[in-house]
Scaffold this motif. Sequence first.
Motif, short mmCIF file in Angstrom:
data_model
loop_
_atom_site.label_atom_id
_atom_site.label_comp_id
_atom_site.label_asym_id
_atom_site.label_seq_id
_atom_site.Cartn_x
_atom_site.Cartn_y
_atom_site.Cartn_z
N MET A 70 154.58 30.87 46.01
CA MET A 70 155.87 30.71 45.35
C MET A 70 155.71 29.69 44.24
O MET A 70 155.54 28.50 44.51
CB MET A 70 156.89 30.21 46.37
CG MET A 70 158.29 30.58 46.03
SD MET A 70 159.32 30.52 47.50
CE MET A 70 159.78 28.81 47.53
N LEU A 134 162.95 33.10 41.52
CA LEU A 134 163.15 31.69 41.88
C LEU A 134 163.28 30.83 40.63
O LEU A 134 164.19 30.00 40.51
CB LEU A 134 161.99 31.21 42.74
CG LEU A 134 162.06 29.72 43.10
CD1 LEU A 134 163.19 29.48 44.08
CD2 LEU A 134 160.75 29.24 43.68
N PHE A 137 166.57 31.42 39.06
CA PHE A 137 167.64 30.79 39.83
C PHE A 137 167.72 29.29 39.55
O PHE A 137 168.79 28.73 39.35
CB PHE A 137 167.40 31.03 41.32
CG PHE A 137 168.40 30.38 42.22
CD1 PHE A 137 169.67 30.92 42.36
CD2 PHE A 137 168.08 29.24 42.93
CE1 PHE A 137 170.61 30.31 43.19
CE2 PHE A 137 169.01 28.63 43.76
CZ PHE A 137 170.28 29.17 43.89
N ILE A 175 175.09 29.86 45.09
CA ILE A 175 174.44 29.41 46.34
C ILE A 175 174.82 30.32 47.50
O ILE A 175 174.00 30.67 48.33
CB ILE A 175 174.79 27.94 46.63
CG1 ILE A 175 174.14 27.06 45.58
CG2 ILE A 175 174.33 27.54 48.02
CD1 ILE A 175 174.35 25.60 45.77
N GLY A 176 176.09 30.73 47.53
CA GLY A 176 176.53 31.55 48.64
C GLY A 176 175.92 32.95 48.63
O GLY A 176 175.53 33.46 49.68
N MET A 179 171.57 33.08 46.12
CA MET A 179 170.45 32.47 46.82
C MET A 179 170.13 33.25 48.08
O MET A 179 168.97 33.49 48.41
CB MET A 179 170.80 31.02 47.15
CG MET A 179 169.66 30.26 47.74
SD MET A 179 170.08 28.51 47.77
CE MET A 179 169.02 27.98 49.09
N LEU A 180 171.19 33.66 48.79
CA LEU A 180 170.98 34.44 50.00
C LEU A 180 170.24 35.73 49.67
O LEU A 180 169.27 36.10 50.33
CB LEU A 180 172.34 34.75 50.64
CG LEU A 180 172.32 35.49 51.97
CD1 LEU A 180 171.57 34.70 53.02
CD2 LEU A 180 173.74 35.75 52.45
N MET A 182 168.37 36.28 47.18
CA MET A 182 167.00 35.98 46.74
C MET A 182 166.09 35.75 47.95
O MET A 182 164.99 36.30 48.03
CB MET A 182 167.03 34.75 45.84
CG MET A 182 165.68 34.26 45.43
SD MET A 182 165.81 32.97 44.19
CE MET A 182 166.66 31.69 45.09
N ILE A 183 166.55 34.92 48.90
CA ILE A 183 165.71 34.64 50.06
C ILE A 183 165.52 35.92 50.87
O ILE A 183 164.44 36.18 51.42
CB ILE A 183 166.32 33.52 50.92
CG1 ILE A 183 166.47 32.25 50.09
CG2 ILE A 183 165.45 33.23 52.13
CD1 ILE A 183 167.12 31.11 50.81
N TRP A 184 166.56 36.74 50.90
CA TRP A 184 166.45 38.01 51.60
C TRP A 184 165.38 38.88 50.96
O TRP A 184 164.52 39.46 51.62
CB TRP A 184 167.81 38.72 51.57
CG TRP A 184 168.08 39.53 52.78
CD1 TRP A 184 167.16 40.17 53.58
CD2 TRP A 184 169.37 39.79 53.37
NE1 TRP A 184 167.80 40.81 54.60
CE2 TRP A 184 169.14 40.60 54.51
CE3 TRP A 184 170.68 39.44 53.05
CZ2 TRP A 184 170.19 41.05 55.32
CZ3 TRP A 184 171.72 39.89 53.85
CH2 TRP A 184 171.48 40.68 54.97
N TRP A 186 162.92 37.89 49.25
CA TRP A 186 161.62 37.28 49.54
C TRP A 186 161.15 37.65 50.94
O TRP A 186 160.00 38.00 51.15
CB TRP A 186 161.75 35.77 49.37
CG TRP A 186 160.67 34.93 49.97
CD1 TRP A 186 160.68 34.33 51.19
CD2 TRP A 186 159.42 34.56 49.37
NE1 TRP A 186 159.54 33.63 51.39
CE2 TRP A 186 158.74 33.74 50.30
CE3 TRP A 186 158.82 34.85 48.15
CZ2 TRP A 186 157.49 33.21 50.04
CZ3 TRP A 186 157.56 34.30 47.90
CH2 TRP A 186 156.91 33.51 48.82
N SER A 187 162.07 37.60 51.92
CA SER A 187 161.61 37.85 53.28
C SER A 187 161.36 39.35 53.50
O SER A 187 160.59 39.71 54.38
CB SER A 187 162.58 37.28 54.32
OG SER A 187 163.74 38.05 54.40
N LEU A 192 158.74 37.46 44.62
CA LEU A 192 159.93 37.40 43.79
C LEU A 192 159.57 37.65 42.33
O LEU A 192 160.39 37.49 41.44
CB LEU A 192 160.61 36.03 43.93
CG LEU A 192 161.32 35.77 45.26
CD1 LEU A 192 161.82 34.34 45.32
CD2 LEU A 192 162.50 36.72 45.43
#
Lengths: 510, 497
Positions: A70, A134, A137, A175-176, A179-180, A182-184, A186-187, A192
Amino acid sequence: MTPEIALPLMLITPILGGLLIVAAGRHPNLRETITLVTAVSLFLITAFLTPHILHGALPEHVLVEMMPGMALTLKADPLGIVFALVASILWIINSLYSIGYMRKNGEKNQTRFYLCFALALASVMGIALAGNMLTLFIFYEALTLVTYPLVTHAGTKKAKKAGRTYLGILLVSSIGFQMLAMIWTWSISGTLTFSPEGILAGHVEGPMVLILLALYMFGIGKAALMPLHRWLPAAMVAPTPVSALLHAVAVVKAGVFTVVRVVMHVFGLDLLNATSNSNWLLYVACFTIITASVIALHQNNLKRRLAYSTVSQLSYVVLGAAILAPISMVGAVMHIVVHAFGKITLFFAAGAIYTAQHKTLVSELDGIGRIMPWTMGAFTIGAISMVGLPPTAGFLSKWFILQGAMETGQSIAVVVVVISTLLNAAYFLPIVYRAFFLSPTGNSDTTGDTPTQHVISEAPLPMVIALSTTAACTLLLFFYPEVPLTLATMLTGTTNTVSSGVINLAMETF
Amino acid sequence: MTAHLPVLQVVLPLMAAPLCVVIRQLTLVRLFSLVVTGTAFLISATLLYQVNTAGPISYAIGNWPAPYGIEYRIDLLNAVLLFIISLIGFLVLIYSKNSIAREITQNRLYLFHSLYLLCMTGLLGMVITGDVFNLFVFLEITALSSYALIAMGGGRLGNPQALYAAFRYLILGTLGGTFYIIGVGLMYMMTGALNMADLARLLPSVFDTTTIQAALGFLVVGITLKMALFPLHMWQAAAYARAPSTVSSFLAATATKVAVYVQLRMIFTVFGQIPLFRDTPLDEILIVLALSSMIIGSLSAVYQKDMRRMLAFSSLAQIGYIVLGIGLNNATALSASIVHLFNHALMKSALFMALGAVFMSTHSVKRGAMRGLGRNMPITMAAFVVAGLSLIGVPLTSGFISKWLLVQGALESGMWPVALMILVSSLLSIIYIWKVVEAAYFKKPKRALPKARDPGPTMWVPMWILAAASIWFGVDAGTTVGIANKVAETLLGGVPQ
């Protein structure tokens, strides 16, 4: 200088400029010179990079590796360079305008103002050149934070309240949701990094795509999709140069830029086309276009009317992306460019009227065209571009979006664009009519009792130069759209309609 | 010499504590305790390095082998904790000089140093020991010394509520300690062992018994009380708000972290051979408590006018994040917890230090008193903002890394509502941090603040070391995340899934 070096320079230049601005805080002339020099240097670096991109280079620069796999990465591609070019050109013009505006209106805390402007431009460059979600963001959030002091510049209660709305909506959404998402992403996919096929392609399908799309789209509050648009009218309490560059160009364009980026390089057109019901975004965009235009009709405050017009126009870009046809994507990218030039002209004009005549309401503008012919002339060009008539650049982007809508059979989009054109005409042309054809009323008439005699009383020269330049650009872009158009077609991979001769021409120009 | 580092880590501050009383002369005491904590820091850094490169260290006290004597056992997890405690301990002590001179009665200052060293000894001992009863002894050392330290807030500037806060902490803290020792007693009854490794070996055969299950219950509740997790957090806000600033800066960063460490040790080492998360509802309990802590902590923080209470409630939320990572039961989430143990210690200590500096110059830590301080105390308030941003989890701060991993962990467990709750809690933290920012930078003070200015370098240098570290570990998180991943793998490796 190699293109790889140019990338970090585009980030460092405005930051360094900002530091120098603070250092020169006590000497206004020096300070403003630094702003101008920085803006010009930034533009020159971007212009240096452009021909490389036109030739198909994709320079990349890793800033820092945060965690294994990352990294903060800068990468220039056609889409990013379009945005960087627009922002850096307009920063020069806007700085010129700011000097006139801030001095004439005797604004306080001017050093902070110019510093935040420079930092905002650095954030914009970061967004434009982000090589992965990322990085995008991070600079997206940075842009929110550094523009906050500009919104609350006046320091009044009203300004602070607006500042809270501004921060509240932009941070909560990003952020709500963003970001969620984005992390989703990523996982799910383990990367990214933007890719032409889309990061998510091949990893998700069906309803999951829709959930992620909703999280992303409503996570990008800066694109002002309804119901997340309220921060934009609120931000109008800021001094006009801020509204002009940031809330007609940099911040809002960062929003729709991110929308285009996410649709193209996170999802990919193929994935979205293959997902049923993914056209809800189109309906939201259509709704926003019409509703915001209707609200704009009823605004008497000029800047608020322009703000709602911006909300509506931003959704054109979203619409262009949501149609999911390559040609409409070209329209979306072009609209980022042409709306920037048109809308900044309109804001410049509004600020000039305020500075010279202290008027902020549409109903006060009777006959102002006779007192401020340059300003209102420019305003007219900007307004025509908003409506989307030739020979202004606004015509081009609408044309491409319409073409895409027809190709894909999205008749609702066609209808909406047509209605919106009428609405735009309905709220802009009366202003032009008032300005030129009605006789002035009230005490603005300084020359005597006869309404036919008026001394021309424009805003300070730098402001007039600035707004005339952007108006001229709006016309010129209609006749010479090659650079942004080529970049936009390169991005979508559509058949290159523009010959390579144009590219060489562009190279010689820069 | 290096072979004896594990015992020196604890014995050094333990021996130094009474010596402070003997020396008594303030300058000498201060110099002496600085040397001791500095040395302790160096020892912990060396141990961390050794463990990270060469693997776990086992040290038998007095050469008595494990089942009979006490074993000190250092793996990567407690090496990290030792490092956090001694780093914060050292920095806070540098910071303390002017702050305690203002807040604590002059003739008790040497006692402060003695108690401070004792408290540090206790924390280090709890972490380093491999023996559950020995852990209790250190736990009591920590507890007793921290009651006294908190009560010292009742000194110079007249804060009688400090005594009340300390007393309340004493009652609840003793309850926690008692619960813990009951749990240990029950385990000893069934297995005859106190060494953690032995317990881990012996417990599975007797886990079906009610006795051991009751022991687990007592242990979890006792430790939860010590780490101030909802609903057992009531002692914390008052204690942190009334204690001298120095003490809050130290305890907020270390005491609850050590309790979390004990929880980790119990779940993953002592009960490590038993699949607790499969056979008991412990994971659900931890998740529910953690989520409640996050939301209630953040919400309460929003409504506090006293900034130390605000930070204490924010700690409740942050401990919630850490416990959530344990409960989610996957490697990413656990790694998030461990990263956050470290990151949160840095930022929370920096925040309390900044408040201490504010208290020194304005005699108040109410938000109203911070109006316009951005101009008067630029260094302090900038540190507050940087650490505050990290608390929120803004990108490029260490808090962002923790939240990133935690959200990712929640998504990996398929719990997207939990992921959403994490973000909601972050949004709430924006509100309470932003209120301070608005007061400090965008409001004018009610009365002129001629005397309010930045403290001397002994205070702002440690404050800024921590604040800068919060940025550093947000930009370059390779080291911290790398170590945390290793720890998480080792911990989970012991659990049969």
